[in-house]
Design a protein around this motif. Structure first.
Motif, PDB file in Angstrom:
ATOM      1  N   ARG A 171       0.837  -1.209   0.000  1.00 45.53           N
ATOM      2  CA  ARG A 171       0.000   0.000   0.000  1.00 45.53           C
ATOM      3  C   ARG A 171       0.865   1.250   0.000  1.00 45.53           C
ATOM      4  O   ARG A 171       1.801   1.382   0.793  1.00 45.53           O
ATOM      5  CB  ARG A 171      -0.928   0.008   1.211  1.00 45.53           C
ATOM      6  CG  ARG A 171      -1.691   1.314   1.422  1.00 45.53           C
ATOM      7  CD  ARG A 171      -2.814   1.139   2.417  1.00 45.53           C
ATOM      8  NE  ARG A 171      -3.886   0.320   1.834  1.00 45.53           N
ATOM      9  CZ  ARG A 171      -4.976  -0.060   2.517  1.00 45.53           C
ATOM     10  NH1 ARG A 171      -5.107   0.277   3.799  1.00 45.53           N
ATOM     11  NH2 ARG A 171      -5.907  -0.775   1.914  1.00 45.53           N
ATOM     12  N   LEU A 172       0.544   2.186  -0.897  1.00 52.39           N
ATOM     13  CA  LEU A 172       1.192   3.493  -0.966  1.00 52.39           C
ATOM     14  C   LEU A 172       0.158   4.567  -0.658  1.00 52.39           C
ATOM     15  O   LEU A 172      -0.910   4.604  -1.281  1.00 52.39           O
ATOM     16  CB  LEU A 172       1.787   3.717  -2.365  1.00 52.39           C
ATOM     17  CG  LEU A 172       2.319   5.123  -2.675  1.00 52.39           C
ATOM     18  CD1 LEU A 172       3.496   5.469  -1.765  1.00 52.39           C
ATOM     19  CD2 LEU A 172       2.717   5.228  -4.142  1.00 52.39           C
ATOM     20  N   ARG A 173       0.466   5.430   0.293  1.00 51.77           N
ATOM     21  CA  ARG A 173      -0.445   6.514   0.667  1.00 51.77           C
ATOM     22  C   ARG A 173       0.344   7.801   0.896  1.00 51.77           C
ATOM     23  O   ARG A 173       1.406   7.782   1.531  1.00 51.77           O
ATOM     24  CB  ARG A 173      -1.220   6.184   1.942  1.00 51.77           C
ATOM     25  CG  ARG A 173      -2.232   5.048   1.797  1.00 51.77           C
ATOM     26  CD  ARG A 173      -3.421   5.488   0.961  1.00 51.77           C
ATOM     27  NE  ARG A 173      -4.464   4.478   0.901  1.00 51.77           N
ATOM     28  CZ  ARG A 173      -4.516   3.498  -0.003  1.00 51.77           C
ATOM     29  NH1 ARG A 173      -3.553   3.396  -0.917  1.00 51.77           N
ATOM     30  NH2 ARG A 173      -5.507   2.640   0.006  1.00 51.77           N
ATOM     31  N   ALA A 174      -0.180   8.912   0.387  1.00 52.87           N
ATOM     32  CA  ALA A 174       0.393  10.220   0.704  1.00 52.87           C
ATOM     33  C   ALA A 174       0.065  10.530   2.155  1.00 52.87           C
ATOM     34  O   ALA A 174      -1.074  10.367   2.596  1.00 52.87           O
ATOM     35  CB  ALA A 174      -0.186  11.280  -0.214  1.00 52.87           C
ATOM     36  N   ASP A 175       1.078  10.981   2.922  1.00 52.29           N
ATOM     37  CA  ASP A 175       0.847  11.264   4.347  1.00 52.29           C
ATOM     38  C   ASP A 175      -0.013  12.497   4.546  1.00 52.29           C
ATOM     39  O   ASP A 175      -0.765  12.597   5.518  1.00 52.29           O
ATOM     40  CB  ASP A 175       2.196  11.452   5.059  1.00 52.29           C
ATOM     41  CG  ASP A 175       3.005  10.160   5.093  1.00 52.29           C
ATOM     42  OD1 ASP A 175       2.386   9.072   5.070  1.00 52.29           O
ATOM     43  OD2 ASP A 175       4.238  10.238   5.127  1.00 52.29           O
ATOM     44  N   GLY A 176       0.100  13.450   3.645  1.00 48.39           N
ATOM     45  CA  GLY A 176      -0.690  14.670   3.753  1.00 48.39           C
ATOM     46  C   GLY A 176      -0.475  15.541   2.533  1.00 48.39           C
ATOM     47  O   GLY A 176       0.518  15.385   1.823  1.00 48.39           O
ATOM     48  N   LEU A 177      -1.395  16.447   2.280  1.00 50.00           N
ATOM     49  CA  LEU A 177      -1.298  17.318   1.116  1.00 50.00           C
ATOM     50  C   LEU A 177      -1.193  18.775   1.575  1.00 50.00           C
ATOM     51  O   LEU A 177      -1.704  19.145   2.638  1.00 50.00           O
ATOM     52  CB  LEU A 177      -2.535  17.149   0.221  1.00 50.00           C
ATOM     53  CG  LEU A 177      -2.780  15.742  -0.324  1.00 50.00           C
ATOM     54  CD1 LEU A 177      -4.026  15.742  -1.202  1.00 50.00           C
ATOM     55  CD2 LEU A 177      -1.590  15.226  -1.094  1.00 50.00           C
ATOM     56  N   PRO A 178      -0.542  19.624   0.772  1.00 48.96           N
ATOM     57  CA  PRO A 178      -0.419  21.041   1.130  1.00 48.96           C
ATOM     58  C   PRO A 178      -1.790  21.710   1.257  1.00 48.96           C
ATOM     59  O   PRO A 178      -2.758  21.307   0.594  1.00 48.96           O
ATOM     60  CB  PRO A 178       0.374  21.632  -0.039  1.00 48.96           C
ATOM     61  CG  PRO A 178       1.082  20.468  -0.653  1.00 48.96           C
ATOM     62  CD  PRO A 178       0.173  19.297  -0.473  1.00 48.96           C
ATOM     63  N   ALA A 179      -1.860  22.718   2.092  1.00 53.00           N
ATOM     64  CA  ALA A 179      -3.123  23.430   2.324  1.00 53.00           C
ATOM     65  C   ALA A 179      -3.689  23.996   1.024  1.00 53.00           C
ATOM     66  O   ALA A 179      -4.899  24.014   0.810  1.00 53.00           O
ATOM     67  CB  ALA A 179      -2.915  24.559   3.340  1.00 53.00           C
TER      68      ALA A 179
END
Length: 233
Positions: A171-179
């Protein structure tokens, strides 16, 4: 003395014949095991199988082999129409039982395995112009750097985590995205479509289960293990 010399010669001759017969027998079983794994797993090449321990014939008598190693080469996992190639897949089976005809392997008490995935193959599997590179580790979690292909955010880079779920899926997931991305309409869903993926590996020999994944400078290292493993029939 002459009788002793004759006896020694006979011992050497019969010893040599035994070793030769032992090697012929082990090569035959290795070939049959390799073909069995290739056909049952749908591999594009015959794997390299090595039976450890000497002599082989004494192990055959008990229908129990010390160790069988298999190098399967590359396989592919698919998700959302994209293929994830595994460069190297190896497995080691311990306390291996032979079939009743002594000509093929049947099951193993324990097994371990290891697979390697390059960042180039991970990038191709993500598709859409996404680039995935090494991101090191943080707080014990393996990380990658993901560069999505979003026209309005040409320099966007996010940190992503690699994990194992259900014992068979990378599984690959982005930890968070810019505001900024969360504000732009539709931006988050477009980025997530490029950064978040599951690749199911359903070609592991003997139904091995994936244990953990680590990010290395040259790619991902994935370990697997199993007990009372049934080898493909």
């Amino acid at each position: 003395m002459r009788a002793l010399r004759v006896l020694l010669v006979l011992v050497v001759i019969f010893g040599g014949l035994f070793v030769a017969a032992d090697r012929v027998a082990v090569n035959l079983v290795e070939d049959k095991a390799a073909e069995k794994i290739r056909s049952s797993q749908g591999l594009d090449r015959t794997p390299d199988v090595t039976i450890k321990g000497f002599p082989f014939l004494t192990q055959v008598v008990g229908r129990d082999l010390e160790e069988v190693d298999a190098e399967l080469g590359g396989i592919e996992a698919r998700a959302d129409g994209h293929a994830l190639r595994i460069d190297k897949l190896s497995a080691q089976f311990h306390d291996v039982a032979l079939t009743s005809d002594y000509m093929s392997i049947e099951s193993a008490a324990t097994a371990t395995g290891n697979a390697r995935i390059s960042y180039a193959d991970l990038t191709r599997a993500a598709g859409g112009g996404v680039k995935i590179t090494y991101g090191g580790e943080k707080n014990g979690r393996s990380q990658v750097k993901i560069s999505p292909n979003v026209p309005l955010l040409s320099s966007l880079d996010v940190t992503g985590s690699i994990s194992i779920v259900h014992g068979n899926t990378v599984r690959l997931r982005a930890d968070g995205l810019p505001a900024m991305c969360r504000v732009l309409p539709g931006c988050e869903s477009k980025v997530r479509a490029q950064t978040d993926h599951d690749w199911k590996l359903d070609q592991l020999p003997g139904n091995l289960k994936l244990d953990k994944v680590a990010t290395l400078a040259d790619g991902l290292s994935i370990s697997a293990s199993g007990t009372d493993v049934k080898l493909p029939g």
